[in-house]
Design a protein around this motif. Sequence first.
Motif, PDB file in Angstrom:
ATOM      1  N   ASN A  76      50.640  63.617  27.056  1.00 58.42           N
ATOM      2  CA  ASN A  76      50.868  64.380  28.288  1.00 58.42           C
ATOM      3  C   ASN A  76      51.833  63.635  29.195  1.00 58.42           C
ATOM      4  N   ARG A  77      52.088  64.183  30.379  1.00 57.01           N
ATOM      5  CA  ARG A  77      53.082  63.605  31.286  1.00 57.01           C
ATOM      6  C   ARG A  77      52.671  62.232  31.823  1.00 57.01           C
ATOM      7  N   LYS A  78      51.381  61.903  31.730  1.00 60.39           N
ATOM      8  CA  LYS A  78      50.911  60.597  32.199  1.00 60.39           C
ATOM      9  C   LYS A  78      50.869  59.559  31.072  1.00 60.39           C
TER      10      LYS A  78
ATOM     11  N   HIS B  72      42.507  69.140  30.115  1.00 57.73           N
ATOM     12  CA  HIS B  72      43.016  68.232  29.091  1.00 57.73           C
ATOM     13  C   HIS B  72      41.868  67.346  28.648  1.00 57.73           C
TER      14      HIS B  72
END
Length: 102
Positions: A80-82, A65
Amino acid sequence: MTVTIYLQGVALFSICRKQILISALSHLKSRPKHKELKPGEKKIKAGNFRIGGFPNVIGAIDGTHVRIQAPTTDEASYVNRKGYHIINVQAVCDADGMFTKV
């Protein structure tokens, strides 16, 4: 404990195994038997075999990423997931560590 579910007198598990086998065999029949090597691929295959002992390998693939600034359009698609804004990059390199596909 084994549970067998029947539908009209035929075990569903048997139906699934048969369908998977037929699908796999038809896929194998449609695949080309030999692929023509592009110029330089023979050297790359030899290098990968020398490094890791893997036969017939023409590249190593990986992804990462890359953090970016929030885009102005479709911003949510880049989170993204964060919670970071990213793009996903995938690349292939040869035995010498040179990128062949990005």
